[in-house]
Design an enzyme around this catalytic site. Structure first.
Site: not given
Ligand code: CIR
Length: 256
Positions: A61, A67, A86, A164, A245, A251
């Site tokens: 990711d 993030d 992550r 989020h 995903i 993000c």
């Molecule tokens: C996750 O679940 O962490 C990633 N597949 C997606 C993260 C998306 N991030 C965001 O919206 N800031």
């Protein structure tokens, strides 16, 4: 006014990214690369100088650079992503961040605090921090301690419907927000002009304001029209591979 952005190229392991909410098949790597290229090109068209980090196969990711850090003019906060797959992204984003900040401007959220930047929504010098599966009360508390030293403020908002905060409420400047039906009732947002995004377009809440223009995910005509009716020029970007995903537009970059 944003002048810079940081992005990270999607890795091939992207197909194994975490899917919690929007599952709709696995991303197709080649398509994700094309969509990401268009996203980066759009940031550049809007005047941002983009630092493009290399793909990192260890972290599926890792293209979601929003993030592991929260950046602002006077300091940067390296977060503590909640999921094991992550968490190591925080060590990889530091080098890129440190090029733009002095050592005494870079801070870390420490365990047991967790935080992910997707939960942090900025309005002027205030940060709304979503308390979600990914950001806990201790993470929000540490964040508040850090940013208040630099003249910012923060407060928390519960996130009860998905990943989020910024998937359900986004600030487009000029007092305008896009919100879900649940966030429309959030007392903290009552004084904003709120457009309630219809349930079938909820993914489009995560549109991205850059210096007067709004980047809108392709395929959400009602939300697109609402944003245009607010007076913003828009740019459409297809982020469908990332949606598989749970990833969306904000993000994919850090803006500052
Ligand atoms: C996750 O679940 O962490 C990633 N597949 C997606 C993260 C998306 N991030 C965001 O919206 N800031």
């Amino acid at each position: 006014m944003f002048t810079k952005a940081i992005t990270r190229k999607p890795c091939k392991a992207l197909i194994d990214g975490i899917t919690t909410y929007l599952a709709d098949g696995k991303p197709v790597y080649e398509n994700a690369i094309k969509q990401h290229d268009k996203y980066v090109a759009t940031l550049k068209e809007l005047g941002l100088q983009v630092t493009e980090l290399d793909a990192d196969e260890r972290f599926p990711d890792s293209c979601f650079v929003e993030d592991p850090a929260v950046v602002m003019e006077r300091c940067a906060v390296i977060t503590n992503p909640a999921r094991d797959s992550r968490n190591g992204e925080k060590f990889e984003i530091v080098d890129a961040i440190q090029k733009f900040y002095s050592d005494d401007q870079v801070f870390h959220i420490e365990a047991p605090g967790t935080m992910e930047g997707g939960d942090v929504m900025r309005v002027g010098d205030h940060f709304y921090v979503g308390q979600s599966d990914r950001t806990n009360a201790e993470g929000a508390r540490q964040f508040n301690d850090i940013v208040t030293k630099f003249g910012y403020t923060s407060s928390t908002v519960p996130v009860v419907e998905g990943l989020h905060l910024k998937d359900f409420a986004i600030y487009l400047e000029n007092n305008n927000m896009l919100v879900s039906e649940i966030m429309d009732k959030e007392p903290a947002f009552k004084d904003f002009n709120r457009f309630v995004v219809p349930a079938e377009e909820i993914y489009a809440i995560n549109s991205l304001y850059i210096n007067g223009t709004v980047i809108v995910p392709k395929g959400y005509p009602k939300t697109q029209k609402a944003i245009e009716d607010m007076g913003y020029p828009i740019k459409l970007v297809d982020s469908g591979e990332f949606k598989k995903i749970d990833g969306s537009l904000t993000c994919l970059s850090l803006r500052f």
